[in-house]
Write a protein that holds these residues in place. Sequence first.
Motif, PDB file in Angstrom:
ATOM      1  N   GLY A   4       0.776  -1.164  -0.056  1.00  0.00           N
ATOM      2  CA  GLY A   4       0.104  -0.002   0.210  1.00  0.00           C
ATOM      3  C   GLY A   4       0.719   1.162  -0.024  1.00  0.00           C
ATOM      4  O   GLY A   4       2.185   1.168  -0.423  1.00  0.00           O
ATOM      5  N   ASP A   5       0.249   2.370   0.264  1.00  0.00           N
ATOM      6  CA  ASP A   5       1.039   3.593   0.259  1.00  0.00           C
ATOM      7  C   ASP A   5       0.176   4.596   1.336  1.00  0.00           C
ATOM      8  O   ASP A   5      -1.012   4.250   1.876  1.00  0.00           O
ATOM      9  CB  ASP A   5       1.082   4.451  -0.939  1.00  0.00           C
ATOM     10  N   GLY A   6       0.811   5.516   1.818  1.00  0.00           N
ATOM     11  CA  GLY A   6       0.346   6.372   2.886  1.00  0.00           C
ATOM     12  C   GLY A   6       1.055   7.723   2.694  1.00  0.00           C
ATOM     13  O   GLY A   6       2.017   8.004   2.176  1.00  0.00           O
ATOM     14  N   THR A   7       1.055   8.526   3.809  1.00  0.00           N
ATOM     15  CA  THR A   7       1.488   9.882   4.355  1.00  0.00           C
ATOM     16  C   THR A   7       2.004   9.829   5.829  1.00  0.00           C
ATOM     17  O   THR A   7       1.067   9.043   6.491  1.00  0.00           O
ATOM     18  CB  THR A   7       0.661  11.044   3.891  1.00  0.00           C
ATOM     19  N   LEU A   8       3.109  10.392   5.821  1.00  0.00           N
ATOM     20  CA  LEU A   8       3.321  10.706   7.362  1.00  0.00           C
ATOM     21  C   LEU A   8       3.702  11.930   7.666  1.00  0.00           C
ATOM     22  O   LEU A   8       4.221  12.794   6.529  1.00  0.00           O
ATOM     23  CB  LEU A   8       4.437   9.656   7.692  1.00  0.00           C
ATOM     24  N   THR A   9       3.719  12.476   8.902  1.00  0.00           N
ATOM     25  CA  THR A   9       4.017  13.970   9.051  1.00  0.00           C
ATOM     26  C   THR A   9       4.655  13.907  10.471  1.00  0.00           C
ATOM     27  O   THR A   9       4.144  13.113  11.454  1.00  0.00           O
ATOM     28  CB  THR A   9       2.973  15.059   9.225  1.00  0.00           C
ATOM     29  N   GLY A  10       6.036  14.258  10.854  1.00  0.00           N
ATOM     30  CA  GLY A  10       6.397  14.405  12.228  1.00  0.00           C
ATOM     31  C   GLY A  10       7.607  15.110  12.485  1.00  0.00           C
ATOM     32  O   GLY A  10       8.168  15.874  11.421  1.00  0.00           O
ATOM     33  N   PHE A  11       8.372  14.876  13.576  1.00  0.00           N
ATOM     34  CA  PHE A  11       9.502  15.433  13.814  1.00  0.00           C
ATOM     35  C   PHE A  11      10.475  14.222  13.919  1.00  0.00           C
ATOM     36  O   PHE A  11      10.503  13.316  14.374  1.00  0.00           O
ATOM     37  CB  PHE A  11       9.516  16.015  15.330  1.00  0.00           C
ATOM     38  N   PHE A  12      11.757  14.820  13.246  1.00  0.00           N
ATOM     39  CA  PHE A  12      12.906  13.719  13.201  1.00  0.00           C
ATOM     40  C   PHE A  12      14.230  14.490  13.712  1.00  0.00           C
ATOM     41  O   PHE A  12      14.799  15.563  13.037  1.00  0.00           O
ATOM     42  CB  PHE A  12      12.937  13.418  11.809  1.00  0.00           C
ATOM     43  N   PRO A  13      14.630  14.136  14.851  1.00  0.00           N
ATOM     44  CA  PRO A  13      15.999  14.845  15.418  1.00  0.00           C
ATOM     45  C   PRO A  13      16.945  14.695  14.428  1.00  0.00           C
ATOM     46  O   PRO A  13      17.376  13.902  13.733  1.00  0.00           O
ATOM     47  CB  PRO A  13      16.305  13.907  16.652  1.00  0.00           C
ATOM     48  N   GLY A  14      17.621  15.911  14.219  1.00  0.00           N
ATOM     49  CA  GLY A  14      18.503  16.190  13.268  1.00  0.00           C
ATOM     50  C   GLY A  14      18.094  16.596  12.093  1.00  0.00           C
ATOM     51  O   GLY A  14      18.781  17.256  11.250  1.00  0.00           O
ATOM     52  N   CYS A  15      16.917  16.529  11.639  1.00  0.00           N
ATOM     53  CA  CYS A  15      16.333  17.308  10.751  1.00  0.00           C
ATOM     54  C   CYS A  15      14.984  17.918  10.807  1.00  0.00           C
ATOM     55  O   CYS A  15      14.762  19.126   9.759  1.00  0.00           O
ATOM     56  CB  CYS A  15      15.717  15.929   9.684  1.00  0.00           C
ATOM     57  N   GLY A  16      14.537  18.128  11.880  1.00  0.00           N
ATOM     58  CA  GLY A  16      13.491  18.944  12.200  1.00  0.00           C
ATOM     59  C   GLY A  16      11.764  18.392  11.692  1.00  0.00           C
ATOM     60  O   GLY A  16      11.824  17.016  11.621  1.00  0.00           O
ATOM     61  N   ASP A  17      11.106  19.158  11.395  1.00  0.00           N
ATOM     62  CA  ASP A  17       9.778  18.724  10.799  1.00  0.00           C
ATOM     63  C   ASP A  17       9.863  18.316   9.541  1.00  0.00           C
ATOM     64  O   ASP A  17      10.492  18.850   8.653  1.00  0.00           O
ATOM     65  CB  ASP A  17       8.684  19.589  11.045  1.00  0.00           C
ATOM     66  N   ALA A  18       9.248  17.183   9.262  1.00  0.00           N
ATOM     67  CA  ALA A  18       8.990  16.556   7.775  1.00  0.00           C
ATOM     68  C   ALA A  18       7.791  16.061   7.629  1.00  0.00           C
ATOM     69  O   ALA A  18       7.084  15.312   8.418  1.00  0.00           O
ATOM     70  CB  ALA A  18      10.218  15.547   7.538  1.00  0.00           C
ATOM     71  N   SER A  19       7.642  15.796   6.152  1.00  0.00           N
ATOM     72  CA  SER A  19       6.397  15.079   5.884  1.00  0.00           C
ATOM     73  C   SER A  19       6.658  14.235   4.579  1.00  0.00           C
ATOM     74  O   SER A  19       7.571  14.720   4.026  1.00  0.00           O
ATOM     75  CB  SER A  19       5.022  15.911   5.440  1.00  0.00           C
ATOM     76  N   SER A  20       6.052  13.224   4.235  1.00  0.00           N
ATOM     77  CA  SER A  20       6.349  12.389   2.884  1.00  0.00           C
ATOM     78  C   SER A  20       5.351  11.505   2.549  1.00  0.00           C
ATOM     79  O   SER A  20       4.365  10.969   3.634  1.00  0.00           O
ATOM     80  CB  SER A  20       7.415  11.422   3.418  1.00  0.00           C
TER      81      SER A  20
END
Length: 159
Positions: A90-106
Motif C-alpha cells: 500500500g501507500d500512505g503519508t506521514l508527518t512528524g519530527f525527526f531529530p537532526g532534520c526537524g519537521d518533515a512530511s512524506s
Amino acid sequence: MVLRKLLLLAALAATALSLAATAGAATRITTTAAFTVTRTPLGPPRFAGGNVFRDLLACGTASLANGGSWTFCQTVTIVLHPNGTFTVDGDGTLTGFFPGCGDASSAYEFNGHGTINPDGSLVGPDHFQSIDAATGSGGFSLSGFATIEDERGTVTYAC
C-alpha cells in the motif's frame, strides 16, 4: 613566487570544494521505532483464485528511540493465500519530527509478506520508504523495516 601562489590558490580551492561537498551531504540517522496502529476495514473482503483480499486503512504513530515521532495513515491491501501465507502492500503519508532534520512530511510505499498463524494473526517483515518527502529546509528521505507481529522496527532517515 608565482608558482607558490598558484599552489596556495589550488590548495584553497580544493579545501573550499571539500567543505562545500561536506555541507551538502545528507545527515543519515538510524534509530529504532515502536508503532501503534489502528486498522479499519474498507469494505467487505473480496475473493479470487482461492485468495482473500482485505483493504484496510491503517493509521497510527511511530515513536523513535531518539526522541522523534510521526503520525501516519496508509491504505493497504492484504492478500491471504490458501497456503497459509500473506502479502501486503500500500501507500500512505506521514508527518512528524525527526531529530537532526526537524519537521518533515512524506508520501511513502509499504509492503510485506509472511505467514498466517492458526489464530489468524500475521507474522512477517514489512518494509517502507518515502517517495516524495520534504522538510522546511529541503529534502528528506526515510526507509525502514519492522515486524508485523510486534510492531517494532528500524528506521533510517536523512535530510
